[in-house]
Design a protein around this motif. Structure first.
Motif, PDB file in Angstrom:
ATOM      1  N   LEU A 186      47.129  35.941  28.483  1.00 17.44           N
ATOM      2  CA  LEU A 186      48.437  35.292  28.459  1.00 17.44           C
ATOM      3  C   LEU A 186      48.644  34.319  29.621  1.00 17.44           C
ATOM      4  N   ASN A 187      47.943  34.554  30.749  1.00 18.97           N
ATOM      5  CA  ASN A 187      48.053  33.587  31.850  1.00 18.97           C
ATOM      6  C   ASN A 187      46.888  32.583  31.849  1.00 18.97           C
ATOM      7  N   PHE A 188      46.080  32.633  30.787  1.00 16.06           N
ATOM      8  CA  PHE A 188      45.014  31.665  30.492  1.00 16.06           C
ATOM      9  C   PHE A 188      43.814  31.756  31.444  1.00 16.06           C
ATOM     10  N   GLU A 189      43.764  32.793  32.295  1.00 22.96           N
ATOM     11  CA  GLU A 189      42.649  32.923  33.240  1.00 22.96           C
ATOM     12  C   GLU A 189      41.327  33.144  32.508  1.00 22.96           C
ATOM     13  N   TYR A 190      41.355  34.015  31.489  1.00 21.25           N
ATOM     14  CA  TYR A 190      40.112  34.279  30.774  1.00 21.25           C
ATOM     15  C   TYR A 190      39.634  33.037  30.035  1.00 21.25           C
ATOM     16  N   ILE A 191      40.571  32.296  29.426  1.00 17.30           N
ATOM     17  CA  ILE A 191      40.193  31.082  28.701  1.00 17.30           C
ATOM     18  C   ILE A 191      39.530  30.092  29.650  1.00 17.30           C
ATOM     19  N   GLN A 192      40.059  29.983  30.848  1.00 15.08           N
ATOM     20  CA  GLN A 192      39.487  29.074  31.840  1.00 15.08           C
ATOM     21  C   GLN A 192      38.063  29.482  32.190  1.00 15.08           C
ATOM     22  N   VAL A 193      37.857  30.775  32.432  1.00 17.05           N
ATOM     23  CA  VAL A 193      36.519  31.273  32.756  1.00 17.05           C
ATOM     24  C   VAL A 193      35.570  31.046  31.578  1.00 17.05           C
ATOM     25  N   LEU A 194      36.047  31.297  30.378  1.00 19.53           N
ATOM     26  CA  LEU A 194      35.225  31.137  29.185  1.00 19.53           C
ATOM     27  C   LEU A 194      34.790  29.693  28.995  1.00 19.53           C
ATOM     28  N   MET A 195      35.697  28.765  29.229  1.00 15.02           N
ATOM     29  CA  MET A 195      35.413  27.355  28.980  1.00 15.02           C
ATOM     30  C   MET A 195      34.563  26.709  30.075  1.00 15.02           C
ATOM     31  N   GLN A 196      34.476  27.343  31.224  1.00 15.30           N
ATOM     32  CA  GLN A 196      33.618  26.810  32.288  1.00 15.30           C
ATOM     33  C   GLN A 196      32.168  26.743  31.838  1.00 15.30           C
ATOM     34  N   LEU A 235      40.528  21.289  30.373  1.00 16.51           N
ATOM     35  CA  LEU A 235      41.914  20.919  30.656  1.00 16.51           C
ATOM     36  C   LEU A 235      42.852  22.116  30.459  1.00 16.51           C
ATOM     37  N   PRO A 236      43.790  22.337  31.403  1.00 18.25           N
ATOM     38  CA  PRO A 236      44.706  23.489  31.306  1.00 18.25           C
ATOM     39  C   PRO A 236      45.517  23.526  30.011  1.00 18.25           C
ATOM     40  N   TRP A 237      45.981  22.365  29.541  1.00 23.70           N
ATOM     41  CA  TRP A 237      46.798  22.381  28.325  1.00 23.70           C
ATOM     42  C   TRP A 237      45.969  22.773  27.098  1.00 23.70           C
ATOM     43  N   ILE A 250      44.576  27.029  23.055  1.00 20.75           N
ATOM     44  CA  ILE A 250      43.595  27.993  22.547  1.00 20.75           C
ATOM     45  C   ILE A 250      44.144  29.413  22.612  1.00 20.75           C
ATOM     46  N   ALA A 251      44.783  29.757  23.735  1.00 19.96           N
ATOM     47  CA  ALA A 251      45.310  31.110  23.913  1.00 19.96           C
ATOM     48  C   ALA A 251      46.425  31.420  22.914  1.00 19.96           C
ATOM     49  N   ILE A 252      47.379  30.513  22.789  1.00 19.20           N
ATOM     50  CA  ILE A 252      48.523  30.750  21.903  1.00 19.20           C
ATOM     51  C   ILE A 252      48.094  30.705  20.441  1.00 19.20           C
TER      52      ILE A 252
END
Length: 436
Positions: free
Chosen positions: A174-184, A198-200, A205-207
Motif C-alpha cells: 500500500l505504500n508502494f515500497e515493494y513495487i519500487q523494489v520489484l521494478m528496480q 517512476l513513482p506514479w 500498478i499497486a492500486i
C-alpha cells in the motif's frame, strides 16, 4: 440447486478450453527444456528442496528428467486433440504434481494452479466433442454438459483472485515500497525500463493490481461489464507476461475466460456451422449427492488452506509459514545469507559448511532467505553424517532482508536444527520473531 448446478448447458467453452489448455501445457513443458529450467532445477542440483513430506519424490538421473518433460509435453498434445483424454489428463496431472512437489527452488503459484486444474479436468467431459475420442467413439459425442462443470472452474478462479487481492492489502504494497523494489530489477528493459521506475507508475500498478484481482471475476460474470473486463484482462495479463515473464500463466488466465462468454458466440466464432445446445429439462446425474459432496469438500479445503497462516504465531511475511498454496502472489522480495556450522558430537569439533559443495548458485540464494530451506538442509547434513556413522548437531546463522529493509536474524543460532521437527500447521519455534 438442481436448476443451477445440474441443468444441462452448452459445452463449447469446456471443449475450447481443453484445446487451449493442452497447447499451453505442451509449451510449458517443452519450453522448460529449451529455456534451461529443467537443467537448472532438476538436473544440475545434487540435492533438491522438495516440499516437506515429499522427500521420497526424487529426480531421475541422466537424461531422465528431459524425457519426463517430453512425455508431459506430448500428453499436452494428446489432451488438446482429445485422444485417450481421461488417461492423458490423469497421466499429466500425476506427472506434473510429482515435478511440482519434488522441487520448490523455483516456486510459482501458477505451477500450483496447473496442478489443481489438471487434476480437476480429469473428471470433466472435455473430450465429448471435437476430439479424436468422439470421432472414434461417436456414442460419446454431445454438445451439452452439466452446469456444475463450468461453475467449478469459476469458483476456483474466484478463490485464486480474491485471496490474491486480499493478500496485497499490507503495508509494503500500500505504500508502494515493494513495487519500487520489484521494478528496480526491470530498469534495463528496452523502452519501458525507465518508465517502470517512476513513482506514479508504481502507484498505478499497486492500486490496479488489487482492484483487478478483486473485481475481474464478478466483472466477467456480469454481462454488461463482461466485454470491458475481458479487454482489461488482455491488457493486464499481457503486461504481466512482458514485464514479469511468468510463463504460460497470463495466457492460461485468458483461456479461462471462455467459461464466462455466451456459448453460442463462442461456437459461432470457433465452431461454425455446428448446433448449440438448447436447454431442456433438468437431468439429474447418478450419485448426485456424492458428486456434489465431494466437490463441496474440495472447495472447503481450497477456502480453508490459504487461511492457515492466520492461526500461526508471527507474520507470514517474515516466517513464510503458510505462504505457499495460499495465492499470496508477488508480495515480497526476500534476500539473505546463511552460515551452517556442524558440531561432531563424538569429537566436539566444529566445521563450517561450504554450501557450494552441496548446492547450486540458485539454491544458495534461496536457502539464505527461507526458513524451511534452512531446516531441510540441516536435515540433509544430518542424513549424510549418519551414512558415515557420525552424529552431529547443526546450527545456522541466517540474516534476512524483506523488500529491501535491513537484514535481521531469522533463525535462532543456538538451536540444533538437526534435532528439530518441522510443523506444517503451527509455528516453528526456531524461527526468531520479526521486529515490527
Amino acid at each position: 440447486m438442481n436448476s443451477f448446478l445440474l441443468k444441462k448447458i452448452d459445452n463449447t467453452g469446456l471443449i475450447l478450453f481443453r484445446m487451449f489448455f493442452g497447447i499451453l501445457i505442451s509449451l510449458e513443458c517443452y519450453g522448460a527444456i529449451l529455456t534451461g529450467w529443467v537443467k537448472s532445477n532438476l538436473v544440475a542440483p545434487k540435492f533438491n528442496f522438495s516440499f516437506i513430506g515429499f522427500e521420497w519424490l526424487t529426480t531421475i538421473a541422466g537424461p531422465g528428467m528431459y524425457v519426463y518433460f517430453i512425455v508431459m509435453g506430448s500428453l499436452g498434445i494428446l489432451i488438446s486433440i482429445g485422444y485417450k483424454y481421461t488417461y492423458s489428463m490423469l497421466a499429466f496431472a500425476l506427472m506434473w504434481s510429482g515435478v511440482y512437489l519434488m522441487q520448490k527452488t523455483s516456486y510459482n503459484n501458477h505451477y500450483y494452479l496447473l496442478m489443481l486444474i489438471s487434476s480437476i479436468m480429469v473428471f470433466f467431459p472435455a473430450h465429448k466433442d471435437y476430439s479424436i475420442d468422439a470421432k472414434l467413439n461417436p456414442e460419446i459425442r454431445t454438445n451439452k454438459m452439466h452446469a456444475y462443470f463450468k461453475y467449478i472452474i469459476i469458483l476456483q478462479l474466484f478463490i485464486v483472485y480474491t485471496y490474491a487481492a486480499i493478500a496485497k492489502v499490507y503495508a509494503d504494497w500500500l505504500n508502494f515500497e515493494y513495487i519500487q523494489v520489484l521494478m528496480q530489477g526491470k530498469a534495463n528493459y528496452f523502452l519501458i525500463g525507465d518508465l517502470l521506475q517512476l513513482p506514479w507508475v508504481h502507484q498505478i500498478i499497486a492500486i490496479f493490481g488489487i482492484l483487478f484481482d478483486l473485481l475481474i471475476i464478478p466483472a466477467l460474470l456480469w454481462k454488461p461489464s463482461r466485454k470491458y473486463a475481458f479487454i482489461f484482462a488482455v491488457f493486464f495479463h499481457l503486461a504481466n507476461s512482458i514485464i514479469f515473464q511468468i510463463g504460460i500463466f497470463p495466457y492460461l488466465a485468458l483461456a479461462f475466460t471462455v467459461f464466462f462468454f455466451d456459448p453460442k458466440k463462442i461456437r459461432a466464432l470457433f465452431f461454425k456451422n455446428t448446433l448449440a445446445y438448447t436447454p431442456a429439462k433438468i437431468i439429474t446425474p447418478k450419485f448426485k449427492t456424492l458428486i456434489l459432496g465431494i466437490w463441496m469438500l474440495y472447495f472447503i479445503f481450497q477456502i480453508g488452506l490459504p487461511l492457515r497462516h492466520h492461526f500461526f504465531k508471527d507474520d507470514v511475511l517474515w516466517t513464510e509459514e503458510g505462504h505457499r498454496l495460499s495465492w499470496r502472489m508477488m508480495l515480497r522480495k526476500r534476500s539473505g545469507t546463511v552460515h551452517f556450522n556442524i558440531v561432531d558430537k563424538q569429537t566436539n569439533t566444529t566445521t563450517r559448511v561450504n554450501l557450494t559443495h552441496y548446492l547450486t548458485k540458485k539454491q544458495i540464494r534461496k536457502i539464505g532467505a527461507y526458513p524451511d530451506f534452512i531446516w531441510q538442509f540441516a536435515q540433509h547434513l544430518k542424513k549424510e553424517a549418519k551414512k558415515n556413522n557420525k552424529e552431529i548437531a547443526v546450527f545456522a546463522n541466517a540474516r534476512v532482508s524483506i523488500n529491501g529493509k535491513p537484514k535481521q536474524q531469522l533463525i535462532d543460532p543456538k538451536v540444533d536444527l538437526a534435532q528439530e521437527k518441522w510443523h506444517h500447521f503451527k509455528h516453528n519455534a526456531f524461527i526468531l520473531p520479526s521486529s515490527k
